[in-house]
Design an enzyme around this catalytic site. Structure first.
Site, PDB file in Angstrom:
ATOM      1  N   SER A  19     -23.768 -45.466  25.155  1.00  0.00           N
ATOM      2  CA  SER A  19     -23.435 -45.152  23.766  1.00  0.00           C
ATOM      3  C   SER A  19     -22.488 -46.215  23.243  1.00  0.00           C
ATOM      4  O   SER A  19     -21.865 -46.954  24.001  1.00  0.00           O
ATOM      5  CB  SER A  19     -22.794 -43.768  23.662  1.00  0.00           C
ATOM      6  OG  SER A  19     -21.567 -43.751  24.362  1.00  0.00           O
ATOM      7  N   ASP A  20     -22.411 -46.289  21.926  1.00  0.00           N
ATOM      8  CA  ASP A  20     -21.577 -47.319  21.315  1.00  0.00           C
ATOM      9  C   ASP A  20     -20.961 -46.781  20.039  1.00  0.00           C
ATOM     10  O   ASP A  20     -21.567 -45.992  19.321  1.00  0.00           O
ATOM     11  CB  ASP A  20     -22.418 -48.566  21.003  1.00  0.00           C
ATOM     12  CG  ASP A  20     -21.626 -49.589  20.193  1.00  0.00           C
ATOM     13  OD1 ASP A  20     -20.458 -49.844  20.551  1.00  0.00           O
ATOM     14  OD2 ASP A  20     -22.156 -50.092  19.195  1.00  0.00           O
ATOM     15  N   LYS A  21     -19.757 -47.195  19.784  1.00  0.00           N
ATOM     16  CA  LYS A  21     -19.101 -46.924  18.513  1.00  0.00           C
ATOM     17  C   LYS A  21     -18.769 -48.270  17.895  1.00  0.00           C
ATOM     18  O   LYS A  21     -18.259 -49.157  18.558  1.00  0.00           O
ATOM     19  CB  LYS A  21     -17.820 -46.108  18.727  1.00  0.00           C
ATOM     20  CG  LYS A  21     -17.083 -45.771  17.432  1.00  0.00           C
ATOM     21  CD  LYS A  21     -15.916 -44.833  17.704  1.00  0.00           C
ATOM     22  CE  LYS A  21     -14.807 -45.555  18.459  1.00  0.00           C
ATOM     23  NZ  LYS A  21     -14.154 -46.588  17.618  1.00  0.00           N
ATOM     24  N   THR A  24     -16.498 -51.415  19.159  1.00  0.00           N
ATOM     25  CA  THR A  24     -16.312 -51.542  20.612  1.00  0.00           C
ATOM     26  C   THR A  24     -17.295 -52.582  21.153  1.00  0.00           C
ATOM     27  O   THR A  24     -16.927 -53.707  21.451  1.00  0.00           O
ATOM     28  CB  THR A  24     -16.505 -50.188  21.300  1.00  0.00           C
ATOM     29  OG1 THR A  24     -17.761 -49.625  20.915  1.00  0.00           O
ATOM     30  CG2 THR A  24     -15.395 -49.230  20.920  1.00  0.00           C
TER      31      THR A  24
END
Length: 201
Positions: A19-21, A24
């Site tokens: 997952s990624d935000k 980041t």
């Protein structure tokens, strides 16, 4: 919330979940990495990073950069930084690196007089620009999904002149497009048409 029961079975087969935000792994911006033109063979110039080198400005590369500058909805903000959709900003930055610092002057000399915005059905954006140096002359620029843009083209810019977009050339272009897309790139095509002898209205 799972709306399709098949999704549960698919999730059960997952061994790695990433997952990624934004901020980041990604920075929330887009970069155009290559400008590719066709002239009985393909010319590709790198537009980013340490590999950037000023390309040989043949007619097709310069014309593509001009199209990318004119058919573009990004605008400079108060700090002079280009703002708008990530795609439009990326195209503008790449084409400006090719065209040079006279981008704003070129836009002023070719003011936009008409626009059909991009939408998900047509998958293209069209703009028409007046040529201040040639009264009555206009330049129509089309940008969009490769299959939509190519379908409307009958010629291709070959060095300094246009030649027929034959089935052989069209096949070569499609092959190269698939090669670029198979590498994970998002590819957009540009086309232009000169409209001369029209009244200003």
């Amino acid at each position: 919330l799972v709306r399709k029961i098949d999704a549960i079975e698919t999730l059960g087969c997952v061994s790695v979940l990433c997952s990624d935000k934004t901020g980041t792994l990604t920075s929330g911006c887009m970069t155009a990495t290559d400008i590719v033109t066709y002239a009985d063979g393909f010319t590709s110039c790198r537009c980013t990073g340490a590999e950037w080198a000023a390309p040989v400005l043949n007619a097709s590369v310069l014309s593509l950069a001009q199209c990318g500058i004119l058919n573009n909805s990004s605008k400079p903000n108060r700090e002079g930084v280009m703002a708008g959709s990530p795609t439009e900003v990326a195209i503008m930055e790449a084409c400006t690196r090719v065209f040079g610092d006279d981008r704003m002057q070129y836009q002023e000399q070719n003011p936009q007089v008409f626009e059909i915005p991009f939408n998900s059905e047509t998958k293209w954006m069209l703009t028409i620009h007046a040529d201040d140096l040639q009264p009555g002359a206009f330049r129509m620029v089309l940008k969009g999904a490769p299959e939509r843009v190519l379908a409307m083209c009958t010629c291709v810019l070959n060095e300094s002149s246009t030649v027929e977009l034959s089935d052989q050339r069209r096949g070569e272009i499609n092959t190269h497009l698939h090669k670029l897309m198979s590498g994970g790139r998002r590819v957009l095509c540009f086309a232009e048409m000169r409209l001369d002898g029209y009244a200003d209205d």
